[in-house]
Design a protein around this motif. Structure first.
Motif, mmCIF file in Angstrom:
data_model
loop_
_atom_site.group_PDB
_atom_site.id
_atom_site.type_symbol
_atom_site.label_atom_id
_atom_site.label_comp_id
_atom_site.label_asym_id
_atom_site.label_seq_id
_atom_site.Cartn_x
_atom_site.Cartn_y
_atom_site.Cartn_z
ATOM 1 N N THR A 27 0.831 -1.207 0.000
ATOM 2 C CA THR A 27 0.000 0.000 0.000
ATOM 3 C C THR A 27 0.864 1.256 0.000
ATOM 4 O OG1 THR A 27 -1.726 -1.202 1.186
ATOM 5 C CG2 THR A 27 -1.886 1.189 1.169
ATOM 6 N N TYR A 28 1.920 1.259 0.794
ATOM 7 C CA TYR A 28 2.800 2.430 0.830
ATOM 8 C C TYR A 28 3.561 2.602 -0.488
ATOM 9 C CZ TYR A 28 1.894 3.160 5.773
ATOM 10 O OH TYR A 28 1.285 3.433 6.971
ATOM 11 N N ILE A 29 3.984 1.501 -1.091
ATOM 12 C CA ILE A 29 4.663 1.592 -2.389
ATOM 13 C C ILE A 29 3.698 2.129 -3.438
ATOM 14 C CG2 ILE A 29 5.662 0.222 -4.270
ATOM 15 C CD1 ILE A 29 6.937 -1.544 -2.071
ATOM 16 N N ARG A 30 2.462 1.605 -3.454
ATOM 17 C CA ARG A 30 1.454 2.088 -4.389
ATOM 18 C C ARG A 30 1.191 3.567 -4.178
ATOM 19 N NH1 ARG A 30 -3.190 -0.997 -3.317
ATOM 20 N NH2 ARG A 30 -2.273 -2.628 -4.592
ATOM 21 N N LEU A 31 1.104 3.987 -2.919
ATOM 22 C CA LEU A 31 0.856 5.389 -2.602
ATOM 23 C C LEU A 31 1.995 6.273 -3.110
ATOM 24 C CD1 LEU A 31 -1.096 7.330 -1.223
ATOM 25 C CD2 LEU A 31 0.103 6.890 0.917
ATOM 26 N N ALA A 32 3.236 5.828 -2.940
ATOM 27 C CA ALA A 32 4.386 6.605 -3.421
ATOM 28 C C ALA A 32 4.377 6.710 -4.947
ATOM 29 C CB ALA A 32 5.683 5.964 -2.935
ATOM 30 N N LEU A 33 4.131 5.601 -5.621
ATOM 31 C CA LEU A 33 4.117 5.621 -7.089
ATOM 32 C C LEU A 33 2.970 6.468 -7.628
ATOM 33 C CD1 LEU A 33 5.006 1.907 -7.901
ATOM 34 C CD2 LEU A 33 6.458 3.930 -8.167
ATOM 35 N N ILE A 34 1.800 6.331 -7.032
ATOM 36 C CA ILE A 34 0.643 7.113 -7.484
ATOM 37 C C ILE A 34 0.874 8.600 -7.214
ATOM 38 C CG2 ILE A 34 -1.807 7.540 -7.014
ATOM 39 C CD1 ILE A 34 -1.284 5.143 -8.818
ATOM 40 N N SER A 35 1.539 8.918 -6.114
ATOM 41 C CA SER A 35 1.860 10.324 -5.829
ATOM 42 C C SER A 35 2.784 10.892 -6.899
ATOM 43 C CB SER A 35 2.514 10.456 -4.452
ATOM 44 O OG SER A 35 1.607 10.059 -3.452
ATOM 45 N N LEU A 36 3.755 10.099 -7.324
ATOM 46 C CA LEU A 36 4.661 10.523 -8.388
ATOM 47 C C LEU A 36 3.891 10.758 -9.697
ATOM 48 C CD1 LEU A 36 7.590 11.034 -9.321
ATOM 49 C CD2 LEU A 36 7.723 8.585 -9.828
ATOM 50 N N VAL A 37 2.987 9.855 -10.022
ATOM 51 C CA VAL A 37 2.170 10.020 -11.228
ATOM 52 C C VAL A 37 1.278 11.251 -11.096
ATOM 53 C CG1 VAL A 37 0.359 8.963 -12.642
ATOM 54 C CG2 VAL A 37 2.265 7.576 -11.823
ATOM 55 N N ALA A 38 0.766 11.504 -9.895
ATOM 56 C CA ALA A 38 -0.072 12.695 -9.680
ATOM 57 C C ALA A 38 0.715 13.973 -9.938
ATOM 58 C CB ALA A 38 -0.628 12.685 -8.255
ATOM 59 N N VAL A 39 1.961 13.988 -9.519
ATOM 60 C CA VAL A 39 2.810 15.160 -9.777
ATOM 61 C C VAL A 39 3.016 15.330 -11.281
ATOM 62 C CG1 VAL A 39 5.153 16.076 -9.500
ATOM 63 C CG2 VAL A 39 3.937 15.132 -7.536
ATOM 64 N N MET A 40 3.277 14.238 -11.986
ATOM 65 C CA MET A 40 3.465 14.315 -13.440
ATOM 66 C C MET A 40 2.188 14.782 -14.139
ATOM 67 S SD MET A 40 6.037 11.137 -14.331
ATOM 68 C CE MET A 40 4.962 9.853 -13.794
ATOM 69 N N LEU A 41 1.026 14.301 -13.671
ATOM 70 C CA LEU A 41 -0.237 14.752 -14.269
ATOM 71 C C LEU A 41 -0.477 16.237 -14.005
ATOM 72 C CD1 LEU A 41 -2.886 11.923 -13.794
ATOM 73 C CD2 LEU A 41 -2.106 12.950 -15.918
ATOM 74 N N THR A 42 -0.035 16.703 -12.845
ATOM 75 C CA THR A 42 -0.175 18.124 -12.535
ATOM 76 C C THR A 42 0.631 18.966 -13.526
ATOM 77 O OG1 THR A 42 -0.505 17.613 -10.204
ATOM 78 C CG2 THR A 42 0.116 19.871 -10.744
ATOM 79 N N PHE A 43 1.858 18.521 -13.819
ATOM 80 C CA PHE A 43 2.652 19.214 -14.831
ATOM 81 C C PHE A 43 1.981 19.142 -16.199
ATOM 82 C CE2 PHE A 43 6.334 18.608 -11.889
ATOM 83 C CZ PHE A 43 6.599 19.961 -11.727
ATOM 84 N N ALA A 44 1.401 17.997 -16.517
ATOM 85 C CA ALA A 44 0.710 17.854 -17.803
ATOM 86 C C ALA A 44 -0.472 18.805 -17.893
ATOM 87 C CB ALA A 44 0.241 16.414 -17.996
ATOM 88 N N ALA A 45 -1.175 18.996 -16.789
ATOM 89 C CA ALA A 45 -2.328 19.904 -16.789
ATOM 90 C C ALA A 45 -1.888 21.327 -17.096
ATOM 91 C CB ALA A 45 -3.040 19.855 -15.443
#
Length: 155
Positions: A27-45
């Protein structure tokens, strides 16, 4: 690539049904990876034209669905293991939205042709919803499992 996508969908669908053993490390690994993807999506936005508003809508929808999913998730001890039973409707809805969008994109000639196409704002909005849902759900699940405690209750 289609085999990889099919395998990922199988894993996603499987996590929506029945009791799931909770593993904190995963769960913590998934949370870290999803957080990284969220940051990338924020840049994409920021950099993709006309993507900010649809992605904000996807974000809001994902947060709402994550909250609804948590409200209908049951956490309990089973045979000495912390488990949770997710709501299959919320996860199934998000899986169908993503699958439907991928099928639409492939049937309309989009496919995975590379960088010559502009990213679809609808696909990015659905991705934002999935990411927001996963973030809210993972954080809520961590908190819910902490409430259960580290050891099963003594009978």
């Amino acid at each position: 690539m289609p085999v990889f996508i099919a395998w990922m969908f199988f894993r996603r669908v499987r996590r929506n049904f029945g009791p799931q053993a909770w593993t904190p490390k995963r769960t913590y690994i998934r949370l870290a990876l999803i957080s990284l993807v969220a940051v990338m999506l924020t840049f994409a936005a920021v950099f993709v034209p006309h993507a900010a508003a649809p992605m904000a809508g996807g974000l809001a929808a994902g947060v709402l669905l994550g909250w609804i999913g948590l409200r209908h998730t049951h956490a309990e001890w089973r045979a000495g293991v912390r488990t949770y039973i997710p709501n299959p409707w919320v996860g199934g809805f998000l899986t169908l939205a993503l699958a439907g969008r991928l099928v639409w994109r492939f049937t309309q000639g989009g496919g995975m042709t590379g960088a010559q196409q502009q990213p679809s704002v609808l696909t990015m909005a659905i991705a934002a919803a999935l990411i927001a849902y996963t973030l809210v759900y993972s954080i809520g699940l961590i908190l819910r499992m902490r409430e259960l405690g580290e050891h099963p209750p003594q009978v």
